[in-house]
Design a protein around this motif. Structure first.
Motif, mmCIF file in Angstrom:
data_model
loop_
_atom_site.group_PDB
_atom_site.id
_atom_site.type_symbol
_atom_site.label_atom_id
_atom_site.label_comp_id
_atom_site.label_asym_id
_atom_site.label_seq_id
_atom_site.Cartn_x
_atom_site.Cartn_y
_atom_site.Cartn_z
ATOM 1 N N ALA A 1 0.842 -1.210 0.000
ATOM 2 C CA ALA A 1 0.000 0.000 0.000
ATOM 3 C C ALA A 1 0.874 1.255 0.000
ATOM 4 O O ALA A 1 0.589 2.220 -0.720
ATOM 5 N N TRP A 2 1.935 1.237 0.804
ATOM 6 C CA TRP A 2 2.829 2.397 0.886
ATOM 7 C C TRP A 2 3.475 2.673 -0.474
ATOM 8 O O TRP A 2 3.584 3.821 -0.897
ATOM 9 N N MET A 3 3.879 1.625 -1.167
ATOM 10 C CA MET A 3 4.493 1.810 -2.492
ATOM 11 C C MET A 3 3.462 2.241 -3.533
ATOM 12 O O MET A 3 3.758 3.065 -4.389
ATOM 13 N N LEU A 4 2.261 1.696 -3.458
ATOM 14 C CA LEU A 4 1.226 2.030 -4.435
ATOM 15 C C LEU A 4 0.750 3.471 -4.312
ATOM 16 O O LEU A 4 0.305 4.065 -5.286
ATOM 17 N N LYS A 5 0.833 4.052 -3.114
ATOM 18 C CA LYS A 5 0.285 5.396 -2.904
ATOM 19 C C LYS A 5 0.958 6.453 -3.770
ATOM 20 O O LYS A 5 0.379 7.494 -4.028
ATOM 21 N N LYS A 6 2.156 6.172 -4.249
ATOM 22 C CA LYS A 6 2.855 7.128 -5.111
ATOM 23 C C LYS A 6 2.185 7.248 -6.479
ATOM 24 O O LYS A 6 2.197 8.315 -7.073
ATOM 25 N N LYS A 7 1.619 6.155 -6.960
ATOM 26 C CA LYS A 7 1.059 6.138 -8.313
ATOM 27 C C LYS A 7 -0.450 5.949 -8.360
ATOM 28 O O LYS A 7 -1.049 6.067 -9.418
ATOM 29 N N PHE A 8 -1.056 5.614 -7.213
ATOM 30 C CA PHE A 8 -2.484 5.298 -7.180
ATOM 31 C C PHE A 8 -3.183 6.058 -6.059
ATOM 32 O O PHE A 8 -2.597 6.288 -5.001
ATOM 33 N N ASN A 9 -4.434 6.390 -6.286
ATOM 34 C CA ASN A 9 -5.311 6.808 -5.199
ATOM 35 C C ASN A 9 -5.726 5.525 -4.484
ATOM 36 O O ASN A 9 -6.199 4.590 -5.130
ATOM 37 N N ILE A 10 -5.548 5.497 -3.182
ATOM 38 C CA ILE A 10 -5.824 4.282 -2.414
ATOM 39 C C ILE A 10 -7.193 4.396 -1.744
ATOM 40 O O ILE A 10 -7.533 5.418 -1.159
ATOM 41 N N HIS A 11 -7.953 3.303 -1.838
ATOM 42 C CA HIS A 11 -9.265 3.198 -1.195
ATOM 43 C C HIS A 11 -9.267 1.906 -0.380
ATOM 44 O O HIS A 11 -8.822 0.872 -0.873
ATOM 45 N N VAL A 12 -9.765 1.973 0.836
ATOM 46 C CA VAL A 12 -9.875 0.793 1.691
ATOM 47 C C VAL A 12 -11.353 0.572 2.003
ATOM 48 O O VAL A 12 -12.034 1.476 2.484
ATOM 49 N N ILE A 13 -11.822 -0.632 1.696
ATOM 50 C CA ILE A 13 -13.182 -1.046 2.037
ATOM 51 C C ILE A 13 -13.030 -2.179 3.050
ATOM 52 O O ILE A 13 -12.470 -3.230 2.727
ATOM 53 N N CYS A 14 -13.493 -1.939 4.261
ATOM 54 C CA CYS A 14 -13.329 -2.893 5.354
ATOM 55 C C CYS A 14 -14.696 -3.447 5.745
ATOM 56 O O CYS A 14 -15.613 -2.683 6.046
#
Length: 146
Positions: A24-37
């Protein structure tokens, strides 16, 4: 150029950090992160694989775990959606599948990350929720799924 989105669909409020925090930390540079829990984690933290039965759910535990998840999402600049399914045997119904499908239709993620299909029951149920919701959203063939 706008960033694409990555969606993590999890069972409990610590699952992204525990299972895929580095990703997730690496993806945040290139992606908008969404978490569905799926749950608020109201049954607490299991400290042993040899426990019997489920701990009693408490609102205090749920509140703490959601606050921790929100703090982690803040570090990732991620959105957080809690589905409020009961922690323990997570049993999503038709409405939950449709809700997640609607969210995926709106977000149009490039990638969806979730639990393994053959993990403990709650994780396996959420794998199925993510998998089926991609189909319902008509996003399965456009979205990487892991």
């Amino acid at each position: 150029m706008a960033k694409e989105s990555a969606v993590f669909i999890t069972a409990h409020p610590d699952d992204v950090a525990f299972s895929a925090g580095g990703t997730a930390w690496m993806l945040k540079k290139k992606f908008n992160i969404h978490v569905i829990c799926a749950s608020r984690g109201e049954r607490g933290y299991v400290t042993s694989c040899k426990w019997k039965g489920l701990p009693e759910p408490t609102p205090e535990t749920a509140d703490t775990r959601v606050q921790e998840e929100q703090a982690a999402c803040d570090l990732l600049d991620a959105t957080l959606e809690i589905l409020d399914l009961t922690d323990g045997p997570i049993l999503p119904g038709k409405e939950t599948y449709e809700k997640v499908a609607g969210m995926l239709s709106d977000i149009k993620p490039a990638i969806v990350l979730t639990h393994g299909a053959f993990e403990k029951h709650a994780h396996s149920a959420v794998f199925n929720l993510a998998y089926q919701s991609l189909f319902l959203a008509d996003r399965f063939w456009e979205t990487e799924f892991c």
